[in-house]
Design a protein around this motif. Structure first.
Motif, PDB file in Angstrom:
ATOM      1  N   GLY A 141       0.741  -1.140   0.074  1.00 24.20           N
ATOM      2  CA  GLY A 141      -0.055  -0.091   0.008  1.00 24.20           C
ATOM      3  C   GLY A 141       0.842   1.389   0.072  1.00 24.20           C
ATOM      4  O   GLY A 141       0.884   2.240  -0.686  1.00 24.20           O
ATOM      5  N   PRO A 142       1.860   1.453   0.821  1.00 24.25           N
ATOM      6  CA  PRO A 142       2.654   2.657   0.750  1.00 24.25           C
ATOM      7  C   PRO A 142       3.363   2.675  -0.400  1.00 24.25           C
ATOM      8  O   PRO A 142       3.606   3.689  -0.834  1.00 24.25           O
ATOM      9  CB  PRO A 142       3.574   2.371   2.283  1.00 24.25           C
ATOM     10  N   LEU A 143       4.157   1.520  -0.963  1.00 18.80           N
ATOM     11  CA  LEU A 143       4.731   1.662  -2.157  1.00 18.80           C
ATOM     12  C   LEU A 143       3.698   2.363  -3.291  1.00 18.80           C
ATOM     13  O   LEU A 143       4.170   2.891  -4.210  1.00 18.80           O
ATOM     14  CB  LEU A 143       5.286   0.139  -2.552  1.00 18.80           C
ATOM     15  N   SER A 202       3.127   5.893  -2.890  1.00 18.90           N
ATOM     16  CA  SER A 202       4.373   6.610  -2.975  1.00 18.90           C
ATOM     17  C   SER A 202       4.672   6.783  -4.610  1.00 18.90           C
ATOM     18  O   SER A 202       4.940   7.806  -4.971  1.00 18.90           O
ATOM     19  CB  SER A 202       5.580   5.713  -2.525  1.00 18.90           C
ATOM     20  N   ALA A 203       4.247   5.363  -5.260  1.00 20.39           N
ATOM     21  CA  ALA A 203       4.279   6.031  -6.856  1.00 20.39           C
ATOM     22  C   ALA A 203       3.378   6.766  -7.496  1.00 20.39           C
ATOM     23  O   ALA A 203       3.556   7.374  -8.361  1.00 20.39           O
ATOM     24  CB  ALA A 203       4.010   4.439  -7.447  1.00 20.39           C
ATOM     25  N   CYS A 204       2.151   6.780  -6.675  1.00 21.56           N
ATOM     26  CA  CYS A 204       1.260   7.836  -7.161  1.00 21.56           C
ATOM     27  C   CYS A 204       1.821   9.154  -7.008  1.00 21.56           C
ATOM     28  O   CYS A 204       1.542  10.188  -7.939  1.00 21.56           O
ATOM     29  CB  CYS A 204      -0.019   7.777  -6.439  1.00 21.56           C
ATOM     30  N   GLY A 205       2.614   9.537  -5.971  1.00 15.52           N
ATOM     31  CA  GLY A 205       2.969  10.802  -5.848  1.00 15.52           C
ATOM     32  C   GLY A 205       4.463  11.108  -6.293  1.00 15.52           C
ATOM     33  O   GLY A 205       4.534  12.189  -7.026  1.00 15.52           O
ATOM     34  N   THR A 206       5.318  10.353  -6.333  1.00 14.47           N
ATOM     35  CA  THR A 206       6.619  10.498  -6.920  1.00 14.47           C
ATOM     36  C   THR A 206       6.873  10.130  -8.211  1.00 14.47           C
ATOM     37  O   THR A 206       7.588  10.847  -8.807  1.00 14.47           O
ATOM     38  CB  THR A 206       7.716   9.794  -5.816  1.00 14.47           C
ATOM     39  N   VAL A 207       6.237   9.204  -8.717  1.00 12.83           N
ATOM     40  CA  VAL A 207       6.389   8.738 -10.098  1.00 12.83           C
ATOM     41  C   VAL A 207       5.328   9.413 -11.151  1.00 12.83           C
ATOM     42  O   VAL A 207       5.707   9.711 -12.183  1.00 12.83           O
ATOM     43  CB  VAL A 207       6.147   7.165 -10.080  1.00 12.83           C
ATOM     44  N   LEU A 208       4.079   9.761 -10.596  1.00 13.14           N
ATOM     45  CA  LEU A 208       3.030  10.343 -11.397  1.00 13.14           C
ATOM     46  C   LEU A 208       2.800  11.553 -11.189  1.00 13.14           C
ATOM     47  O   LEU A 208       3.005  12.614 -12.111  1.00 13.14           O
ATOM     48  CB  LEU A 208       1.957   9.455 -11.397  1.00 13.14           C
ATOM     49  N   GLY A 209       2.267  12.084  -9.863  1.00 14.29           N
ATOM     50  CA  GLY A 209       1.768  13.456  -9.695  1.00 14.29           C
ATOM     51  C   GLY A 209       2.960  14.532  -9.668  1.00 14.29           C
ATOM     52  O   GLY A 209       2.740  15.521 -10.410  1.00 14.29           O
ATOM     53  N   GLY A 222       3.593  11.291  -1.599  1.00 11.40           N
ATOM     54  CA  GLY A 222       4.651  10.287  -1.709  1.00 11.40           C
ATOM     55  C   GLY A 222       5.806  10.213  -0.944  1.00 11.40           C
ATOM     56  O   GLY A 222       6.297   8.971  -0.679  1.00 11.40           O
ATOM     57  N   TYR A 223       6.649  11.089  -0.511  1.00  7.61           N
ATOM     58  CA  TYR A 223       7.429  11.177   0.167  1.00  7.61           C
ATOM     59  C   TYR A 223       7.306  10.181   1.535  1.00  7.61           C
ATOM     60  O   TYR A 223       7.786   9.548   2.373  1.00  7.61           O
ATOM     61  CB  TYR A 223       8.108  12.400   0.633  1.00  7.61           C
ATOM     62  N   VAL A 224       5.998  10.587   2.225  1.00  5.57           N
ATOM     63  CA  VAL A 224       5.677  10.084   3.549  1.00  5.57           C
ATOM     64  C   VAL A 224       5.253   8.666   3.267  1.00  5.57           C
ATOM     65  O   VAL A 224       5.607   7.861   4.215  1.00  5.57           O
ATOM     66  CB  VAL A 224       4.470  11.035   4.040  1.00  5.57           C
ATOM     67  N   ALA A 225       4.685   8.240   2.164  1.00  8.76           N
ATOM     68  CA  ALA A 225       4.358   7.080   1.879  1.00  8.76           C
ATOM     69  C   ALA A 225       5.556   6.154   1.763  1.00  8.76           C
ATOM     70  O   ALA A 225       5.730   4.962   2.280  1.00  8.76           O
ATOM     71  CB  ALA A 225       3.470   6.827   0.761  1.00  8.76           C
ATOM     72  N   GLY A 226       6.617   6.794   1.147  1.00 10.24           N
ATOM     73  CA  GLY A 226       7.939   6.145   0.837  1.00 10.24           C
ATOM     74  C   GLY A 226       8.714   5.879   2.275  1.00 10.24           C
ATOM     75  O   GLY A 226       9.296   4.976   2.397  1.00 10.24           O
ATOM     76  N   ALA A 227       8.605   6.989   3.173  1.00 12.88           N
ATOM     77  CA  ALA A 227       9.206   6.694   4.502  1.00 12.88           C
ATOM     78  C   ALA A 227       8.515   5.685   5.204  1.00 12.88           C
ATOM     79  O   ALA A 227       9.203   4.763   5.972  1.00 12.88           O
ATOM     80  CB  ALA A 227       9.308   8.017   5.048  1.00 12.88           C
ATOM     81  N   ARG A 228       7.466   5.498   5.088  1.00 18.11           N
ATOM     82  CA  ARG A 228       6.620   4.167   5.820  1.00 18.11           C
ATOM     83  C   ARG A 228       7.332   3.062   5.294  1.00 18.11           C
ATOM     84  O   ARG A 228       7.310   2.050   6.137  1.00 18.11           O
ATOM     85  CB  ARG A 228       5.024   4.298   5.704  1.00 18.11           C
ATOM     86  N   ALA A 229       7.238   2.916   3.938  1.00 16.07           N
ATOM     87  CA  ALA A 229       8.063   1.587   3.237  1.00 16.07           C
ATOM     88  C   ALA A 229       9.032   1.404   4.003  1.00 16.07           C
ATOM     89  O   ALA A 229       9.706   0.212   3.812  1.00 16.07           O
ATOM     90  CB  ALA A 229       7.441   1.873   2.031  1.00 16.07           C
TER      91      ALA A 229
END
Length: 300
Positions: A81-83, A86-93, A177-184
């Motif tokens: 889920g976090p990954l 993170s993709a939605c934020g850092t890869v797309l948005g 995306g950064y926050v989700a990546g930090a959780r992962a």
């Protein structure tokens, strides 16, 4: 050098700051390189949609090779889920917002507006973790937003332009995306986080890159800017940044990110010949100040 005259290796904090500074430099060059890739309204180059999907697809292929070469295990289910977020934020948005905005505004303009990203990340992190920021934190966040809006309106002749909305989207999605990546990152080695994010997005980014492939001739410089954003901004920059955070500590090394807007403005002047206006530097300094104050306030 020690008292005996022998050279001593730098300590972990110093090496962490050096790696963190390298990561920030790589990220700062993202703005002028993206501008180079997409061109401007008078001389468009690569389509923004292709820059977004194509750079993620190329970085994803490199990440897949890296994961295979290092024998990385599949991430645990709890990180999926976090990954994905993170993709939605850092890869797309975030990349799409930048690419669309930089067709119409200079890199220096985008550097000032996106300068509030560290503060936005702190806001998202506090909300996600159900923390209670102090009044001083919220005051700094409000001041930062007000400064960015004032700068955007000043550059737009008294009104906000569509590019500012795209930059706002980039900041918001990038923070998530950064926050989700930090959780992962609590369950995976830091280099694997961005690599799994990119590999997981390949089923979307590869077909999208093919569908948005440019139909008109594009300059070599635009392809060079695109290659930089794919290899460095989208992938290797995170290696340096995360390695620096791990070596020197998040609180110490993350302060280096405050230099990013200024590095982006200087890079835009050197690489693209953009005019270095004193007012732009002043707004960037003001945004840096409130971000620094906000990051020093208490969060319960």
């Amino acid at each position: 050098m020690s008292a005996t005259g022998t050279l001593q290796a730098p300590d972990a904090a110093t090496r962490g700051l050096a790696w963190g500074a390298l990561g920030v430099l790589i990220f700062a060059l993202t703005l002028p390189m993206t501008r180079l890739a997409v061109g401007d309204a008078s001389a468009p180059q690569l389509p923004p949609a292709f820059v977004t999907a194509g750079r993620a697809a190329l970085a994803g292929l490199l990440a897949a090779a890296y994961l295979l070469a290092t024998g990385a295990r599949r991430p645990p289910r709890s990180t999926w889920g976090p990954l994905a977020l993170s993709a939605c934020g850092t890869v797309l948005g975030f990349p799409l917002g930048l690419a669309l905005a930089l067709r119409d505004v200079p890199s220096a303009h985008a550097a000032v507006v996106t300068g509030v990203l560290p503060l936005a990340t702190a806001v998202v992190g506090a909300v996600a973790a159900r923390q209670r920021p102090s009044a001083g934190f919220w005051a700094a966040a409000g001041a930062g937003c007000a400064l960015v809006l004032a700068f955007a309106a000043w550059q737009g002749g008294g009104v906000l332009v569509a590019a500012d909305a795209w930059l706002a989207m980039a900041v918001a999605t990038g923070a998530v995306g950064y926050v989700a990546g930090a959780r992962a990152g609590a369950h995976l080695p830091a280099p694997q986080v961005i690599s799994w994010v990119l590999v997981g997005a390949l089923p979307l980014t590869l077909p999208a890159a093919g569908l948005t492939w440019p139909s008109a001739p594009v300059s070599a410089a635009a392809w060079g800017g695109f290659a930089y954003t794919a290899v460095f901004s989208m992938w290797l920059g995170f290696f340096a940044w995360y390695h620096g955070l791990a070596l020197g500590g998040v609180l110490r090394v993350s302060q280096v990110q405050l230099l990013q807007p200024f590095l982006a403005i200087i890079a835009a002047a050197l690489l693209l010949g953009e005019e270095l206006e004193l007012a732009t530097v002043g707004f960037a300094l003001a945004v840096l100040t409130v971000v620094a104050l906000g990051r020093r306030t208490r969060i319960a």
